[in-house]
Motif scaffolding. Structure first.
Motif, short mmCIF file in Angstrom:
data_model
loop_
_atom_site.label_atom_id
_atom_site.label_comp_id
_atom_site.label_asym_id
_atom_site.label_seq_id
_atom_site.Cartn_x
_atom_site.Cartn_y
_atom_site.Cartn_z
N LYS A 294 45.23 62.79 48.35
CA LYS A 294 44.76 61.68 49.19
C LYS A 294 43.59 60.97 48.52
N LEU A 295 42.70 61.79 47.90
CA LEU A 295 41.54 61.20 47.22
C LEU A 295 41.98 60.34 46.03
N VAL A 296 42.95 60.83 45.28
CA VAL A 296 43.46 60.09 44.12
C VAL A 296 44.11 58.77 44.57
N ASP A 297 44.91 58.84 45.65
CA ASP A 297 45.56 57.63 46.15
C ASP A 297 44.54 56.61 46.63
N TYR A 298 43.52 57.08 47.30
CA TYR A 298 42.47 56.18 47.79
C TYR A 298 41.73 55.54 46.61
N TYR A 299 41.40 56.40 45.64
CA TYR A 299 40.65 55.90 44.47
C TYR A 299 41.47 54.83 43.73
N LYS A 300 42.77 55.13 43.56
CA LYS A 300 43.64 54.21 42.84
C LYS A 300 43.75 52.86 43.56
N ALA A 301 43.98 52.94 44.87
CA ALA A 301 44.15 51.71 45.64
C ALA A 301 42.85 50.91 45.69
N LYS A 302 41.75 51.61 45.93
CA LYS A 302 40.47 50.91 46.07
C LYS A 302 40.01 50.31 44.75
N ARG A 303 40.19 51.08 43.66
CA ARG A 303 39.76 50.57 42.36
C ARG A 303 40.60 49.36 41.93
N THR A 304 41.91 49.43 42.22
CA THR A 304 42.78 48.28 41.91
C THR A 304 42.35 47.05 42.69
N GLU A 305 42.05 47.26 43.97
CA GLU A 305 41.61 46.15 44.82
C GLU A 305 40.31 45.53 44.29
N LEU A 306 39.37 46.40 43.91
CA LEU A 306 38.09 45.90 43.41
C LEU A 306 38.25 45.18 42.06
N ASN B 103 40.96 43.66 40.90
CA ASN B 103 41.60 42.35 41.13
C ASN B 103 40.61 41.34 41.69
N ALA B 104 39.74 41.79 42.58
CA ALA B 104 38.73 40.89 43.15
C ALA B 104 37.77 40.41 42.08
N ILE B 105 37.35 41.32 41.17
CA ILE B 105 36.45 40.93 40.08
C ILE B 105 37.11 39.89 39.18
N THR B 106 38.42 40.10 38.88
CA THR B 106 39.15 39.13 38.06
C THR B 106 39.20 37.76 38.75
N THR B 107 39.45 37.77 40.07
CA THR B 107 39.49 36.51 40.83
C THR B 107 38.14 35.82 40.81
N PHE B 108 37.06 36.61 40.99
CA PHE B 108 35.72 36.04 40.94
C PHE B 108 35.41 35.44 39.57
N GLN B 109 35.86 36.11 38.52
CA GLN B 109 35.62 35.61 37.17
C GLN B 109 36.34 34.29 36.93
N VAL C 173 29.05 40.96 40.85
CA VAL C 173 28.15 42.09 40.56
C VAL C 173 28.31 43.19 41.61
N SER C 174 28.42 42.78 42.89
CA SER C 174 28.57 43.75 43.97
C SER C 174 29.85 44.57 43.79
N HIS C 175 30.94 43.93 43.46
CA HIS C 175 32.20 44.65 43.27
C HIS C 175 32.13 45.53 42.02
#
Length: 535
Positions: free
Chosen positions: A152-164, A166-172, A123-125
């Motif tokens: 820079k904002l787009v790169d950050y958003y892309k990397a961070k959203r992908t990370e989040l 993937n983490a949600i998928t792992t949690f599921q 839920v947090s992610h």
């Protein structure tokens, strides 16, 4: 007033505590199995308080005769009532003090906590992703950002959203695995808490009065119909000069709802469920009825037809010899039945399948001879004849036959016959050839005024293809008339012994190796030509 209320509260609490049932599980120690039913001996140990208690004894048979229940208890315990049921329901039935149940309960609690943690992280992610998406929309509307800052904002958003993501998928995935583990634990808990109910629905409910608190041992005995046994035999003979090695066995079947583990077995030929009232004869009144056609006895069972002197191959064995298996079985013979006490503990599962139990091994002194009735079977049967067979305590049952190291089929042992000699069919011997052929030129039909005359002539040929001399009891027959208009005349019997009441002709033949003998029989049947004889 407060003191009275407090005393009443304590009194009610004590009564409520006393009314809580005490659960225990009974163990099967011994079983006496009859031809239709069994007597089970079980025991249990439990701790009882002083005073009145209700005991629920689990792991008893699904079906039992409540009138036969006997409870053995110490003198300090009084059994007030005994009740059998299959539908006992109680909120106290699950024994949470059971170590196996407690272990599963602890595992379930741990897994549930882990699932809660994973769900919180998931839920947090997810909320972080939502917040990131909103900030991206706000940043896109802000035209004051330079191209470099926007990239820079787009790169950050892309990397961070992908990370989040993937983490949600792992949690599921982790949550799915934990849910599967929780499901298995719940199933295991259900098995542990309801194991007795799944294998045995029967329970005994006892109301008891105990004089002294402490540990109490109870013995439970009762009758159940869901068990039986029947004798079975293995007959082994190496040749006609050796005695028969008989393995006396039992096939025990039980479907009581409880498994018998390491129990002491006793097998009895008695039947506790049969009617034991002596019969009373009433007046016998004759009445007219429909005529019944006369029939000839089926002679396809040679063991019931062998009489007369013994043949070659007699074995002298005055005493029954027993193997090591017999050392663990005690045979008790009383006025009405025979019982076998088996010292080796057995496991008999409640699955309705036959469990083989070895009782004893016997060397049967036997005399061997061959038998043939080619009118119904064109093969010779080897018969083993047992004298004084009552001393072996045999019971009616099937037997496997192994002769000269080969399995040749089954036979039936019937020791309840009235003959002095018990005949056991040891199977067919293909090395003795037998033919029964109609002699055409000596058979035919003639018509004499109002009568028809039929002549039947047969040649029976017997050949010994074995390497040793054999003795054969050969039987054939001619028909018997029950009508004065039908007459039978025997024309040729070739020195046979004839039983004129049954029409059975008997020859005792002795054939050396490769010898052939031929026997001719002939008879004439005369009856009205307007009648038909269909047999």
């Amino acid at each position: 007033m407060k003191k009275i209320l407090l005393i009443l509260t304590l009194f009610v609490s004590v009564i409520a505590l006393a009314q809580k049932p005490i659960f225990t599980s009974a163990k099967v120690n011994a079983a006496t199995v009859y031809t239709n039913g069994a007597e089970l001996s079980q025991s249990t140990s439990l701790t009882l308080p002083k005073g009145t208690s209700e005991i629920v004894i689990k792991n008893v048979a699904d079906y039992l005769n409540e009138n036969t229940v006997q409870i053995g208890a110490p003198s300090s315990l009084t059994v007030l009532s005994v009740q059998f049921t299959q539908n006992y329901i109680s909120e106290y039935e699950i024994d949470e003090s059971n170590p196996a149940i407690k272990k599963v309960r602890d595992s379930i609690t741990y897994v549930q906590k882990e699932i809660a943690k994973v769900q919180i992280d998931k839920v947090s992610h997810s909320k972080t992703v939502e917040l990131l998406d909103k900030n991206q929309q706000v940043a896109g509307q802000n035209s004051g950002l330079s191209v470099m800052e926007l990239m820079k904002l787009v790169d950050y958003y892309k990397a961070k959203r992908t990370e989040l993501s993937n983490a949600i998928t792992t949690f599921q995935e982790k949550e799915n695995k934990l849910n599967e583990q929780l499901k298995k634990l719940n199933s295991k808990l259900e098995i542990n808490t309801k194991n007795e109910e799944k294998t045995s629905r029967g329970k005994l409910i006892l109301q008891v009065m105990n004089e002294v608190a402490g540990n109490v041992n109870l013995d439970i005995n009762y009758m159940t119909n869901n068990a039986s046994w029947q004798p079975f035999y293995d007959l082994r003979a190496e040749n006609i000069q050796e005695p028969i090695n008989m393995m006396y066995k039992a096939q025990v079947v039980q479907n009581t709802g409880i498994d018998w583990k390491k129990v002491k077995l006793t097998l009895s030929s008695g039947n506790p469920n049969q009617n034991n009232e002596a019969p009373i004869l009433q007046a016998w009144f004759l009445r007219y009825g429909y005529p019944v056609a006369y029939g000839y006895r089926n002679q396809n069972a040679p063991v019931n037809m062998i009489q007369g002197k013994a043949a070659a191959g007699e074995v002298n064995a005055d005493k029954m010899e027993e193997s090591s298996i017999s050392n663990y079985t005690t045979v008790n013979e009383n006025q009405l039945n025979v019982s076998f006490d088996i010292e080796i503990p057995y496991d008999i599962l409640s699955n309705g399948k036959a469990h083989s139990v070895a009782l004893k091994e016997i060397k049967l002194p036997a005399t061997y001879r061959y038998y043939a009735a080619p009118r119904v079977e064109k093969e010779a049967f080897l018969l083993a004849q047992i004298n004084d067979y009552s001393k072996f305590n045999l019971l009616p049952g099937e037997a496997n036959i192994i002769f000269e190291g080969m399995y040749v089929g089954k036979t039936f042992i019937n020791p309840n016959q009235t003959a002095d000699t018990l005949s056991l069919s040891m199977g067919r011997d293909k090395k003795i050839s037998i033919k029964r052929e109609k002699v055409t030129d000596k058979s035919g039909t003639k018509f004499l005024s109002s009568y028809k005359e039929q002549t039947f002539t047969y040649d029976i040929t017997v050949r010994n293809n074995k390497k040793e001399t054999v003795e054969i009891l050969l039987k054939d027959q001619y028909p018997i008339s029950t009508d004065k208009e039908v007459t039978i005349e025997v024309l040729e019997k070739d020195k046979a012994k004839v039983n004129e009441e049954t029409g059975i002709m008997t020859w005792e033949l002795k054939l050396v190796p490769n010898e052939t003998k031929k026997i001719r029989i002939s008879y004439k049947v005369k009856y009205p030509k307007d009648k038909v004889i269909d047999n």
